[in-house]
Scaffold this motif. Structure first.
Motif, short mmCIF file in Angstrom:
data_model
loop_
_atom_site.label_atom_id
_atom_site.label_comp_id
_atom_site.label_asym_id
_atom_site.label_seq_id
_atom_site.Cartn_x
_atom_site.Cartn_y
_atom_site.Cartn_z
N ALA B 140 32.20 60.56 32.91
CA ALA B 140 32.56 62.51 31.80
C ALA B 140 32.11 63.23 32.95
O ALA B 140 32.35 64.23 32.76
CB ALA B 140 32.03 62.29 30.17
N LYS B 141 31.02 63.77 33.22
CA LYS B 141 30.50 64.23 34.35
C LYS B 141 31.51 65.14 35.17
O LYS B 141 31.49 66.32 35.47
CB LYS B 141 28.82 64.24 35.17
CG LYS B 141 28.23 65.74 34.82
CD LYS B 141 26.76 64.56 34.70
CE LYS B 141 26.21 64.32 36.19
NZ LYS B 141 25.06 63.61 36.39
N HIS B 142 32.04 64.17 36.00
CA HIS B 142 33.59 64.61 36.53
C HIS B 142 33.83 65.91 36.42
O HIS B 142 34.27 66.44 36.97
CB HIS B 142 33.48 63.87 37.37
CG HIS B 142 34.71 63.93 38.49
ND1 HIS B 142 34.68 64.21 39.56
CD2 HIS B 142 35.86 63.63 37.99
CE1 HIS B 142 35.69 64.65 39.91
NE2 HIS B 142 37.09 64.16 38.51
N PRO B 151 40.17 62.85 39.96
CA PRO B 151 38.84 62.01 40.13
C PRO B 151 38.16 61.27 41.61
O PRO B 151 38.69 61.14 42.25
CB PRO B 151 39.57 60.81 39.45
CG PRO B 151 40.39 60.32 39.41
CD PRO B 151 40.97 62.27 40.19
N LYS B 152 36.93 61.40 41.65
CA LYS B 152 36.08 60.88 42.60
C LYS B 152 34.91 59.42 41.90
O LYS B 152 34.54 60.32 40.75
CB LYS B 152 35.28 61.91 42.75
CG LYS B 152 36.12 62.90 44.34
CD LYS B 152 35.16 63.61 44.93
CE LYS B 152 36.10 64.30 45.81
NZ LYS B 152 37.32 65.27 45.76
N GLU B 159 38.91 55.97 35.40
CA GLU B 159 39.94 57.00 34.73
C GLU B 159 41.49 56.05 35.16
O GLU B 159 42.59 56.03 33.92
CB GLU B 159 40.64 58.13 35.76
CG GLU B 159 41.72 58.93 35.37
CD GLU B 159 42.18 59.74 36.25
OE1 GLU B 159 41.40 61.37 36.67
OE2 GLU B 159 42.93 60.25 36.43
N PRO B 160 42.11 55.44 35.90
CA PRO B 160 43.59 54.99 35.37
C PRO B 160 43.25 53.33 34.44
O PRO B 160 44.56 53.38 33.79
CB PRO B 160 43.43 53.32 36.97
CG PRO B 160 42.59 53.73 37.78
CD PRO B 160 41.41 55.01 36.48
N ILE B 161 41.95 52.69 33.67
CA ILE B 161 41.47 52.21 32.52
C ILE B 161 42.08 52.58 31.50
O ILE B 161 42.48 52.46 30.92
CB ILE B 161 40.50 51.02 32.87
CG1 ILE B 161 40.35 50.73 34.38
CG2 ILE B 161 40.20 50.44 32.05
CD1 ILE B 161 38.69 50.28 34.81
#
Lengths: 164, 341
Positions: B140-142, B151-152, B159-161
């Protein structure tokens, strides 16, 4: 502890644990992540849309450009056509004017020649008259006393001259 | 990725073989396979290994509430024989004892008490919760720090999940009007079960997600969410099923009411059975080694354990997916708006 009898302690702790995780994640993980995903999806969609609009505008512009070029070509052709026609007309006019002028000049020349001819004939007549007079004078000087018949002849001759 | 899984699987298997039950090799049939059930069940202590006569264990707090004595705290080691680490009636403390089957009793049978001990599974849950919170909060920090970017790191992994749970589980089953309200619950449910299942596959880990108390709790939470959010149509379907003649309602309505409870019951049993069975299969293959005491069987068992571990990784994911999917379906049924009927 039984295999298939749920223990109260574990139910209590797992409910507590799960609810805490649910609360923490909903507030500090899912909310920011889901809203960020939503925003990103929206921005991608918007970017795609604006790209589509730009592409449409580009093709419109291209079509317009082509139309303008086409119109310009038509105009140019028309202008060329007009110019060549004008040139033709001018040449035609110049030609006709020139021929007219030439004819006039020829006419004038003819008139002048006629006049000159008449003048020359007149001159010739005068000269003939003068010459005749001179001849007559000479004749008269020689034969004045000779014969009246001769005198009559001269008179006749002079009259004949006048008739001419 | 596949190679990583393979390495992980082999490591897990080696740990199982190395640590699980070296001590069991010597002894009768009962002690050779006796570790099997206790291993998939809850316990008051976390027993890692027995090397010679040294027991490597983590004693855990035993917390008991009784109306007459209030809240009482003990350590599990208080209830054991100091040398053999065996529980039994002889080692009672404060009026309680833990029997050989790891069940807490009061010495005075008539006394009522409630057991809130931090057992092995509760301890396991704390670890699972820590892992989940670490993963999700750092992901979530990202999103907070770099909004709108790709996303990294952990974020690119989860994210895909998250998108899968949102778009493939929540959206089609609940409908686009209300699915965002339940997505956080479904996401939490999925990751809680999935990471719990995966961590449970580690050697020496507790069978937390294969414990019926946990599956019971999760099923109950889904049950509560489903019925609290049930709309008029949903209750009408239960108590006055539309399009059914009145005499038939006498049969249909009880069936519908039973159906309310069979749904969470199925959820509870499915997860419990799938995970516990997997653990039992792996443990059984290991038990074979001690039963036959042969290198050939040891080799074959190891191969099988690696194979089963692969399947278990798959099952861990499938069960998390299925539990989440069915929860979404039940919620979806409760909040669905019918235009027809």
């Amino acid at each position: 502890m039984g295999l298939i009898t749920p223990g109260l302690g574990l139910i209590f702790w797992s409910a507590l644990g799960f609810l805490i995780v649910l609360f923490l994640l909903s507030k500090y993980a899912w909310k920011p992540i889901l809203s960020a995903l939503d925003e990103r999806e929206k921005s991608i969609e918007e970017a795609l849309k604006s790209a589509e609009i730009a592409r449409n505008e580009m093709s419109n512009l291209k079509a317009e450009n082509e139309k303008i070029i086409h119109e310009a070509k038509i105009e140019r052709d028309e202008m060329l056509l007009k110019a060549s026609e004008t040139a033709k007309n001018m040449i035609e006019e110049a030609k006709s004017t020139a021929s007219l002028e030439g004819k006039k000049m020829i006419e004038n020349a003819k008139v002048a020649i006629e006049t000159e001819k008449l003048a020359a004939l007149e001159e010739v007549k005068v000269q003939v008259g003068i010459l005749s007079l001179a001849i007559a004078e000479k004749l008269l000087k020689r034969n004045f006393s000779e014969d009246t018949a001769q005198q009559a002849l001269v008179e006749e001759l002079v009259n004949d001259l006048k008739l001419n | 990725m596949v190679r990583k899984f393979l390495c992980l699987s082999i490591l897990i298997s080696v740990f199982w073989l190395g640590f699980s039950n070296v001590v069991q090799a010597a002894g009768d049939e009962e002690s050779k396979t006796g570790f099997l059930l206790p291993h998939v069940m809850d316990n008051y202590e976390w027993h890692f290994a027995t090397i010679g006569h040294t027991h490597v264990t983590l004693p855990l707090p035993v917390i008991i509430y009784s109306p007459d004595q209030g809240l009482e705290f003990f350590m599990s080691s208080n209830f054991q024989n100091h040398d053999t680490h065996k529980f039994g009636k002889d080692y009672g403390v404060g009026g309680y004892y833990i029997d050989e089957d790891y069940t807490l009793h009061a010495l005075d049978e008539s006394r009522a008490f409630y057991d809130f001990s931090i057992t092995k599974n509760v301890m396991m849950m704390f670890i699972i919760i820590a892992v989940i919170l670490y993963l999700m909060l750092s992901a979530a920090k990202h999103y907070r720090k770099h909004p709108g970017t790709a996303p990294k790191g952990i974020a690119s992994f989860i994210e895909p999940i998250i998108i899968f749970v949102r778009d493939e589980i929540a959206l089609p089953n609940i409908g686009h009007k209300k699915y965002m309200r339940f997505t956080p619950y479904l996401l939490t449910l999925f990751f809680f079960i999935w990471i719990g299942n995966l961590l449970g596959l580690f050697p020496e880990a507790a069978n937390f997600t294969g414990n019926i108390a946990l599956t019971f709790t999760l099923a109950i939470i889904t049950f509560i969410i489903t019925n609290v959010n049930g709309n008029k149509d949903y209750w009408k379907h239960v108590f006055a099923t539309p399009g059914v003649p009145v005499p038939l309602l006498l049969i249909i309505v009880p069936v519908e009411i039973i159906g309310l409870f069979t749904k969470p019951f199925a959820l509870m049993v499915r997860l419990f059975v799938a995970i516990t069975a997997g653990h039992i299969v792996i443990l059984s293959f290991i038990a074979l080694i001690f039963v036959f005491e042969s290198f050939a069987v040891g080799l074959a068992s190891t191969v099988m354990v690696v194979f089963i571990n692969f399947i278990e990784i798959l099952v861990a994911t499938i069960q998390a997916y299925v539990f989440t999917l069915f929860s979404a379906m039940y919620i979806g049924m409760a909040v669905a708006e019918h235009d027809h009927h």
